[in-house]
Scaffold this motif. Structure first.
Motif, PDB file in Angstrom:
ATOM      1  N   ASP A 343      -7.750  27.710 -28.454  1.00 32.22           N
ATOM      2  CA  ASP A 343      -8.018  26.352 -27.977  1.00 32.22           C
ATOM      3  C   ASP A 343      -6.988  25.379 -28.524  1.00 32.22           C
ATOM      4  O   ASP A 343      -6.512  24.497 -27.832  1.00 32.22           O
ATOM      5  CB  ASP A 343      -9.436  25.917 -28.366  1.00 32.22           C
ATOM      6  N   ARG A 347      -6.733  22.419 -36.104  1.00 33.57           N
ATOM      7  CA  ARG A 347      -7.955  22.123 -36.850  1.00 33.57           C
ATOM      8  C   ARG A 347      -8.665  23.421 -37.232  1.00 33.57           C
ATOM      9  O   ARG A 347      -8.122  24.510 -37.050  1.00 33.57           O
ATOM     10  CB  ARG A 347      -8.862  21.205 -36.034  1.00 33.57           C
ATOM     11  N   GLU A 349     -10.488  25.487 -36.069  1.00 27.20           N
ATOM     12  CA  GLU A 349     -10.933  26.379 -34.990  1.00 27.20           C
ATOM     13  C   GLU A 349      -9.840  27.435 -34.773  1.00 27.20           C
ATOM     14  O   GLU A 349      -9.909  28.525 -35.279  1.00 27.20           O
ATOM     15  CB  GLU A 349     -11.175  25.600 -33.699  1.00 27.20           C
ATOM     16  N   ASP A 356     -11.182  28.253 -22.310  1.00 27.05           N
ATOM     17  CA  ASP A 356      -9.859  27.633 -22.301  1.00 27.05           C
ATOM     18  C   ASP A 356      -8.843  28.593 -21.677  1.00 27.05           C
ATOM     19  O   ASP A 356      -8.020  28.210 -20.846  1.00 27.05           O
ATOM     20  CB  ASP A 356      -9.421  27.258 -23.722  1.00 27.05           C
ATOM     21  N   TRP A 408     -16.950  30.290 -19.385  1.00 24.17           N
ATOM     22  CA  TRP A 408     -16.284  30.841 -20.574  1.00 24.17           C
ATOM     23  C   TRP A 408     -16.286  32.371 -20.432  1.00 24.17           C
ATOM     24  O   TRP A 408     -15.233  32.999 -20.376  1.00 24.17           O
ATOM     25  CB  TRP A 408     -16.997  30.369 -21.847  1.00 24.17           C
ATOM     26  N   PHE A 459     -21.696  25.296 -21.620  1.00 23.02           N
ATOM     27  CA  PHE A 459     -20.887  24.138 -22.013  1.00 23.02           C
ATOM     28  C   PHE A 459     -20.698  23.154 -20.861  1.00 23.02           C
ATOM     29  O   PHE A 459     -20.075  22.107 -21.034  1.00 23.02           O
ATOM     30  CB  PHE A 459     -19.509  24.586 -22.510  1.00 23.02           C
ATOM     31  N   TRP A 462     -17.173  20.891 -19.487  1.00 22.98           N
ATOM     32  CA  TRP A 462     -16.827  20.452 -20.847  1.00 22.98           C
ATOM     33  C   TRP A 462     -15.822  19.288 -20.853  1.00 22.98           C
ATOM     34  O   TRP A 462     -14.783  19.360 -20.209  1.00 22.98           O
ATOM     35  CB  TRP A 462     -16.274  21.663 -21.611  1.00 22.98           C
ATOM     36  N   HIS A 630      -4.082  21.047 -26.906  1.00 23.85           N
ATOM     37  CA  HIS A 630      -5.191  21.787 -26.309  1.00 23.85           C
ATOM     38  C   HIS A 630      -4.798  22.024 -24.850  1.00 23.85           C
ATOM     39  O   HIS A 630      -4.829  21.126 -24.039  1.00 23.85           O
ATOM     40  CB  HIS A 630      -6.414  20.860 -26.341  1.00 23.85           C
TER      41      HIS A 630
END
Ligand code: BGC
Length: 724
Positions: A343, A347, A349, A356, A408, A459, A462, A630
């Motif tokens: 993604d 950060r 993640e 994604d 996803w 989600f 999103w 992103h």
């Protein structure tokens, strides 16, 4: 691909006594009567390794052995190290960092819980030395005769960064112990190797209003910084990473959340050059929190590290904003295709979020050759797929509780089908086919209403701009999206099965039933995204009418997009395929928020997570979800290839064995020149306004159908010009 090594004399080893945060350095010395004719090193680790023989680095693979579903598939690498072995004493040294295997991932889970599942790193390696004239050759394999000591890397983790002490001298060799890990899980390198791909010089050093020294590279990248400094022994360097400057012009990285993304370095005496080796960062700016001298730009180079993919797609236009947008899409891909499609790279993640990847897979496959990259990741997806067929939200799965979400989990069908369309490789499609079917079967078995996907937690669309206050999930109905993707995935399974020559009548019937149920349940569409996917997934009774209604809604909404991750990849395609190319261009070329070009007016060099990561007045979206790298919304570039330039694969002749070329010019763009290297050669489509006329130039290496306005013709390989 190299054949799989099934016999290993080596044993897995790790330090007998834990070494805390310090990265262990394993070593072994041996005598060589003569130089060998050949020497091959097979190596892997739980964690990430750097190997040296006689002080020389082995290979150039960064963060080896890469990132897979380690418990089921662990890559090993094979290196020809003949040139590194010498007569007399030789030494092999392997430094081991925590890497993805043992860093506390994902970063937002409390440290306490992370500690409970602390994972111990280790290595397995075998150096096979051929006959040297004096002996019959031998094998130097990891086992308990190896030694281990602490090295200068005092700390290394994926999110928190790296600490290095250049003055560190190890005074103690310690014992290793052997441990077991299933040899059957070892596979030869399958994906692309991760390498240092580009070097970006620092653009300037900024002295911020807060009095900080900040280095600006002018480009948001993923990798690490290399610095050169002339220092005294013991002087400290502390570097923080950031993607933007705050509203006040000061360093900012609150959006990294719990990821410290820090470098700590203790200098030795004199001039020295260093960069981290066992971790990576996403950054454009560096804050020099501690630095021994007044910094100069030439002391810093950012090294972009990503999977070694070959560039295949090129887009240039007369519009500087669109050119920058495309550059941002490319950098988004480079920064997030570091072995796994992530993604974001900065950060806490940096995970293989399936949704994604699904939104971006088409453009990814045009920009670069990602066949091997996706082959590996999709094998991981299948490996992490549950018995039930459920696909985890991230692959490799690191989330504490495994759940699925529509759009996803559909990465299981969308990505293999796209790879097949772009590269035409039937065996890859066959490899994924069971996984594709399992995903659809999972939905069939888990839904609470036959032929609709109801229930479950999703989600939604999103980050849709129509999200109700306090929500990230867009206004489109979750069951609507889930059912639409259920239909889409079933349809893709039908197409894949047919391409593989299977009888797909059962799934074909299921697709038709879902379609009927969808039409009955959803007689009207409430949002832009609902319109978009109803048309794009062929679910609406009257596609033209729905596309017209979408166009009307967009205009009513202020001629702007309101879509999130689900609707954005297809919105321009739906418009241009149903007579609204003009509106598609208006959205593409819009500069005011919300739009693809708005971030560029704020200096973006990669694609943002939010349409308004930095708002018009310079203030920022909340730091808990505000990545500036992103790639999802960068999917818009596939419209430039397929619609603006008009280069499209043909379903019956995948991999561009045949092509359809249907350019759609617009005066506001001026001209476009696009080329795409395919398995069958390079296709180029360019057009340019000359007054009110348009000159088209098309070069195709394959039989192609060219459609320009009302003119439609089938051409053989060659270069063609048209006026329109
Ligand atoms: C990630 C997304 C991802 C999402 C799931 C986020 O935290 O950064 O890109 O798809 O979670 O909703």
């Amino acid at each position: 691909m190299n054949s799989k090594k099934t016999e290993w004399t080596a044993k897995w080893i790790r330090p007998k006594e834990p070494m805390g945060d310090a990265c262990p350095v394993f070593s072994k010395t041996w005598q060589q009567e003569k130089t060998p004719e050949s020497a091959v090193l097979y190596l892997t680790s739980l964690g990430v390794y750097v190997a040296c023989i006689n002080g020389n680095r082995v290979g150039d693979y960064v963060l080896a052995p890469g990132w897979t579903v380690y418990e089921k598939r662990l890559q090993y690498q094979e290196y020809d190290v003949t040139g590194l072995i010498r007569e007399g004493e030789n030494e092999i040294q392997i430094t081991l960092g925590k890497g993805w295997y043992a860093s506390p991932m994902p970063g937002w889970v409390e440290k306490e819980k992370q500690r409970k599942k602390e994972r111990k790193t280790g290595i397995l390696g075998e150096l096979i030395l051929s006959a040297d004239g004096a002996s019959n050759g031998r094998v130097i394999a990891t086992d308990q005769t190896w030694k281990v000591s602490q090295g200068p890397v005092r700390f290394s983790e994926i999110y928190d960064g790296e600490s290095f002490d250049a003055t560190f001298v190890s005074d103690k060799e310690e014992e290793v112990c052997e441990f077991s890990w299933p040899i059957e899980t070892l596979i030869p390198q399958q994906g692309e190797q991760i390498r240092e791909m580009e070097r970006v010089c620092a653009r300037e050093i900024i002295h911020t209003p807060a009095g900080e020294w900040v280095v600006d590279f002018g480009q948001n990248i993923t990798g690490y910084v290399e610095f050169t400094v002339d220092a005294h022994e013991g002087e400290q360097i502390k570097i923080l990473h950031g993607e933007i400057l705050g509203k006040d012009g000061n360093f900012y990285n609150e959006n990294y959340r719990s990821a410290k993304a820090e470098i700590n370095y203790v200098c030795r005496e004199g001039k020295q050059t260093w960069h981290p080796r066992l971790t990576f960062f996403g950054f454009r700016y560096l804050k020099l929190a501690e630095f021994p001298e007044e910094p100069k730009a030439e002391q810093f180079t950012a090294i972009a590290v990503y999977s070694d993919m070959k560039r295949t797609g090129f887009i240039r236009t007369a519009h500087e904003g669109i050119n920058q947008l495309f550059s941002n899409v490319l950098w988004g891909q480079k920064g997030n295709f570091l072995d796994v499609p992530t993604d974001c790279p900065q950060r806490d993640e940096r995970l293989g979020w399936t949704g994604d990847a699904q939104t971006f897979t088409k453009v990814a496959s045009y920009n670069f050759d990602v066949e091997r990259f996706f082959r590996k990741w999709l094998r991981d997806l299948a490996a992490d797929q549950l018995e039930s067929g459920s696909v985890p939200q991230v692959v490799p799965n690191f989330l504490p509780d495994c759940r699925e979400s529509a759009a996803w989990g559909d990465a299981a069908t969308v990505c293999p089908w796209q790879m097949y369309m772009t590269y035409g490789n039937t065996s890859d499609l066959a490899e994924q086919f069971e996984s594709m079917k399992k995903w659809v079967d999972f939905i069939t078995q888990s839904t609470t209403t036959k032929c609709l996907w109801t229930g479950g937690e999703h989600f939604g669309d999103w980050l849709g701009l129509d999200s109700p206050p306090g929500s990230y999930r867009g206004a489109s109905r979750e069951d609507f999206i889930a059912t639409a993707f259920y239909a889409h995935s079933t349809h893709l399974v039908v197409k894949a099965g047919r391409a593989l020559g299977r009888d797909m009548s059962g799934y074909e019937e299921l697709f038709q039933e879902i379609r009927k149920a969808f039409q009955k349940e959803y007689p009207e569409y409430l949002t832009q995204t609902e319109h978009v996917i109803a048309v794009w997934f062929e679910l609406t009774e009257d596609s033209q009418k729905t596309a017209d209604a979408l166009a009307e809604m967009i205009v009513k909404d202020g001629t702007q997009i309101r879509t999130g991750f689900v609707g954005t990849p297809y919105i321009l395609h739906v418009l241009s395929n149903y007579g609204h190319t003009d509106l598609a261009y208006t959205l593409l070329l819009r500069e005011k928020y919300p739009s693809w070009l708005y971030p560029i007016s704020k200096g973006a060099t990669t694609i943002w997570e939010h349409w308004d990561g930095i708002m018009a007045d310079g203030s920022l979206w909340s730091s808990d979800m505000n990545s500036f790298n992103h790639y999802s919304y960068g999917s818009v570039a596939d419209w430039l290839y397929e619609e603006a330039a008009g280069i499209k694969p043909v379903e019956e002749a995948p991999g561009f064995a045949k092509a359809r070329i249907t350019p759609r010019p617009d005066k506001r763009l001026g001209w476009i020149d696009v080329s795409l290297s395919t398995r069958h050669g390079q296709i180029r489509s360019a057009w340019r306004y000359v007054g009110d006329s348009v000159r088209f130039e098309i070069t195709t290496p394959v039989e192609s159908e060219i459609v320009i306005g009302d003119r439609r013709e089938t051409v053989m390989p060659g270069t063609y010009t048209y006026w329109g």
